[in-house]
Design an enzyme around this catalytic site. Structure first.
Site, mmCIF file in Angstrom:
data_model
loop_
_atom_site.group_PDB
_atom_site.id
_atom_site.type_symbol
_atom_site.label_atom_id
_atom_site.label_comp_id
_atom_site.label_asym_id
_atom_site.label_seq_id
_atom_site.Cartn_x
_atom_site.Cartn_y
_atom_site.Cartn_z
ATOM 1 N N LYS A 48 0.888 -1.364 0.064
ATOM 2 C CA LYS A 48 -0.052 -0.136 0.027
ATOM 3 C C LYS A 48 1.246 1.326 0.119
ATOM 4 C CE LYS A 48 -0.474 -0.270 5.066
ATOM 5 N NZ LYS A 48 -0.972 -1.355 6.251
ATOM 6 N N ARG A 146 -10.134 -0.076 15.258
ATOM 7 C CA ARG A 146 -9.784 0.897 14.299
ATOM 8 C C ARG A 146 -11.481 0.088 13.259
ATOM 9 N NH1 ARG A 146 -4.265 1.619 11.733
ATOM 10 N NH2 ARG A 146 -4.795 -0.077 10.822
ATOM 11 N N HIS A 178 -6.004 -7.289 12.987
ATOM 12 C CA HIS A 178 -4.723 -6.002 12.751
ATOM 13 C C HIS A 178 -3.547 -5.556 14.370
ATOM 14 C CE1 HIS A 178 -1.797 -4.436 11.191
ATOM 15 N NE2 HIS A 178 -2.018 -2.396 11.226
#
Ligand SMILES: *Cc1c(COP(=O)(O)O)cnc(C)c1O
Length: 407
Positions: A48, A146, A178
């Site tokens: 990314k 998140r 994550h």
């Protein structure tokens, strides 16, 4: 390896003020080293943010040459750009918003993360539009708070996913999460998240859904938490040779080497008397008659303004000179939009046009190396090496180097 898609620019126009040299062999070798750290898992190289600033497509090809079997990106645009470049490896995208091009992603055979309850229906609609079965990875929020499905919402999402599996719109290919504090081994949140992840996998499997891969580990967990590797590890920063746990070790301590070297050519070297204020705000004053060197890179190129040097602290480090005359200096005064200044000292041998290195393939001056690395810059700017490399601006051309990957 399709040579034509590897960009190499030894032919930068004369007078190019700065360049970032990206060593593709380093990326390949870092992936090999990471596979040794996680020998029983597959490896997804995270590319990314333009391959953490290194160039997404070349970085992806180098990572695949090193044995990555998956690629990971944040945005739909990144995923489709990899496919447009002809990269057909398993590829997961995980940051999608309502209205994202789900049909295009499914049509391009991209694995799609379902990170919130709304996404399931949009993936299913996209699969119908594309005329094929979507592969989805359920992303569970195990404590990062998140992106991800809250455990309380998971049973309902899994029930709906099982229905859509039965009708052929999608297949649950993965379950993942994550970590919040993997860069602080021993942090109590790691064990809590690991347990919550195991619970989530049980919820999924109890519904009769059989994912191919479970994955939880970023770079830090890949290097420090073998018990969290599961079927697939997802390193990002370590692929580019930077340590995700700088307090525990330099890149070399983990078998890694930084892939990006940021260089510039001095635009001027000139004599300035003692007592002169240097750069905006006069944060730095020449302590003696000296030579100043002008480096043609600034905050528009990603040099953090927080790495200005003066009374508030030492500026970002720059290696100048060669041979016996090589030394590491700190930026004198404020980082400007396009330029920074070095105090080269009264006897400086440097001349206009000489090359200087802001950071490169080293363990860093904090570990006694002769050339700084991105972590040294992170220290000088109060940030992390991720932010240093990802923010190198578009004005700085990337030049790709490498003996094997380029061939
Ligand atoms: C960015 C990212 C990674 C890679 O993290 P590193 O700390 O760079 O290894 C892995 N997984 C997800 C979901 C990410 O967003």
């Amino acid at each position: 390896m399709r040579e034509s898609l590897i960009v190499n620019r030894p032919d930068l126009p004369p007078g190019t003020p700065a360049r970032a040299v990206v060593d593709l062999d380093a990326i390949r070798d870092n992936v090999r080293a990471l596979r040794d750290h996680a020998p029983s898992s597959d490896l997804m190289a995270v590319v990314k943010a333009d391959g953490y600033g290194h160039g997404m497509v070349p970085a992806a090809r180098a990572a695949l040459a090193g044995g990555a079997t998956w690629l990971g990106v944040a945005t739909a645009h990144e995923a489709l750009a990899l496919r447009a470049a002809g990269i057909d490896t398993r590829l997961l995208v995980w940051l999608l918003v309502p209205g994202a091009p789900f049909a295009d992603l499914v049509g391009a055979d991209v694995d799609v993360a379902v990170t919130a309850p709304w996404a399931l229906q949009e993936v299913a609609d996209g699969a119908r539009a594309a005329g094929r079965t979507a592969r989805v990875h359920l992303k569970v929020d195990t404590g990062l708070s998140r992106n991800g499905i809250m455990p309380a919402d998971l049973p309902d999402v899994v029930r709906r996913a099982a229905v859509l599996e039965a009708s052929g719109e999608l297949r649950v290919a993965g379950v993942f999460s994550h970590l919040a504090c993997a860069d602080e081994p021993g942090h109590p949140s790691i064990a809590r998240q690991a347990a919550a992840f195991d619970d989530a996998v049980r919820v999924v499997e109890a519904a009769g859904v059989r994912p191919e891969v479970r994955h939880l580990s970023n770079s830090a967990a890949t290097l420090t938490a073998r018990e969290l590797h599961h079927d697939l590890v997802r390193p990002g920063i370590a692929v580019y040779g930077l340590s995700p746990v700088p307090q525990l070790g330099a890149p070399g301590d983990f078998g890694l080497r930084p892939a990006m070297t940021l260089e510039a050519w001095l635009a001027a070297v000139k004599a300035v008397p003692a007592g002169e204020g240097v750069s905006y705000g006069h944060l730095y004053t020449t302590p003696r008659d000296t030579m100043l060197g002008l480096v043609p890179l600034g905050y528009a190129d990603g040099i953090p303004r927080h790495a200005s040097g003066g009374a508030a602290g030492p500026g970002g480090p720059v290696a100048v000179g060669s041979g016996d005359a090589q030394r590491v200096l700190r930026i004198a005064g404020r980082v400007c939009m396009d330029q920074v200044v070095l105090d080269l000292g009264p006897d400086a041998p440097e001349r206009s046009g000489d090359v200087v290195t802001l950071f490169g393939a080293s363990d860093g001056v904090a570990h006694g190396a002769a050339v700084p690395n991105a972590e040294d810059w992170a220290q000088a700017a109060g940030t992390i090496s991720y932010e240093i490399v990802t923010r190198i601006g578009v004005r700085v051309p990337r030049v790709y180097a490498g003996k094997e990957v380029l061939l």
